[in-house]
Design an enzyme around this catalytic site. Sequence first.
Site, PDB file in Angstrom:
ATOM      1  N   HIS A 266      19.879  80.372 -47.449  1.00 37.52           N
ATOM      2  CA  HIS A 266      21.115  80.959 -46.910  1.00 37.52           C
ATOM      3  C   HIS A 266      22.223  79.899 -46.929  1.00 37.52           C
ATOM      4  CE1 HIS A 266      23.991  82.745 -44.170  1.00 37.52           C
ATOM      5  NE2 HIS A 266      23.378  83.903 -44.389  1.00 37.52           N
TER       6      HIS A 266
ATOM      7  N   GLU B 174      25.201  86.603 -51.991  1.00 35.98           N
ATOM      8  CA  GLU B 174      26.080  86.498 -50.829  1.00 35.98           C
ATOM      9  C   GLU B 174      27.221  85.530 -51.144  1.00 35.98           C
ATOM     10  OE1 GLU B 174      23.940  87.654 -46.975  1.00 35.98           O
ATOM     11  OE2 GLU B 174      23.707  85.510 -47.238  1.00 35.98           O
TER      12      GLU B 174
HETATM   13  C1  PEP Z   1      24.823  86.683 -43.791  1.00 35.35           C
HETATM   14  O1  PEP Z   1      25.168  85.661 -43.221  1.00 35.35           O
HETATM   15  O2  PEP Z   1      23.733  86.748 -44.376  1.00 35.35           O
HETATM   16  C2  PEP Z   1      25.719  87.830 -43.752  1.00 35.35           C
HETATM   17  C3  PEP Z   1      25.600  88.722 -44.684  1.00 35.35           C
HETATM   18  O3  PEP Z   1      26.640  87.861 -42.712  1.00 35.35           O
HETATM   19  P1  PEP Z   1      27.737  88.991 -42.435  1.00 35.35           P
HETATM   20  O4  PEP Z   1      27.124  90.327 -42.707  1.00 35.35           O
HETATM   21  O5  PEP Z   1      28.107  88.806 -40.998  1.00 35.35           O
HETATM   22  O6  PEP Z   1      28.877  88.708 -43.363  1.00 35.35           O
END
Ligand code: PEP
Length: 244
Positions: free
Chosen positions: A97, A164
């Site tokens: 992450h 992400e």
């Molecule tokens: C994350 O940190 O994995 C994430 C997706 O956070 P958010 O949905 O708050 O953007």
Amino acid sequence: MDQNKLIVSNWKMNLNLSDSKKLINKLIKSTFKKKPYLKNIICPQFLLIPSISNLIKDSHLLLGAQNCHFERKGAFTGESSIELLKQFNCKYVILGHSERRLYSADSNLLVKKKIKIAISEEIKPIVCIGEPLEFRKNKSYLKFLEQQLNECVPECSEIIIAYEPIWSIGTGLVPDYEEIYEVQNYVKSFLKNNKFIKKISVLYGGSVSSNNIAHIIKKSKVDGALIGGSSLDDKEILKIISIL
Ligand code: PEP
């Protein structure tokens, strides 16, 4: 929705024992257990894992961790082992992450070692990749993602990648559906070069909410979502699930 979808709740360092139990009980009572195509994975803080494991044991919910160590056991003060995660019935582990890469110096090499040990215990790694904003702006994001994939993903038969973009996490900014589609397509075709991999799933994560989930899942063709902030609110997560 007829294909398997994964909804991964990343609670991060949020929710105390009583609030987490309340949220789990609401999820257990909800009607989405009638959606057999949906895998609902809850990733709480380490200390919550034993009680949540117990609470969800006869339910449709699945348990995941937010990290693991790359060694099986030993002199690693403050760490938790993959063996314990397995004993508490964790089926998944989030690895790489961006917050761990930033605050805990998780490098691609470290992530690869963690993926290997998770797989050796039959815990499925959910491997996060994602570019900082400047790489998106100067259009070198695919190269950045390719390097992360190249350096993180070992020889394995199944892998779950969570795309992400760092600039989207917790900001309310979400890429266009075409942009998410482009990356999921790129990840899948790139990983097809790894002759060991038989199954690739690509999730999207970053500011997912009940307002954008339908479009993200349908238009960008991802296999699910990794959800941070919205997973902490019972009404919001239940709404997200009801839309799928
Ligand atoms: C994350 O940190 O994995 C994430 C997706 O956070 P958010 O949905 O708050 O953007």
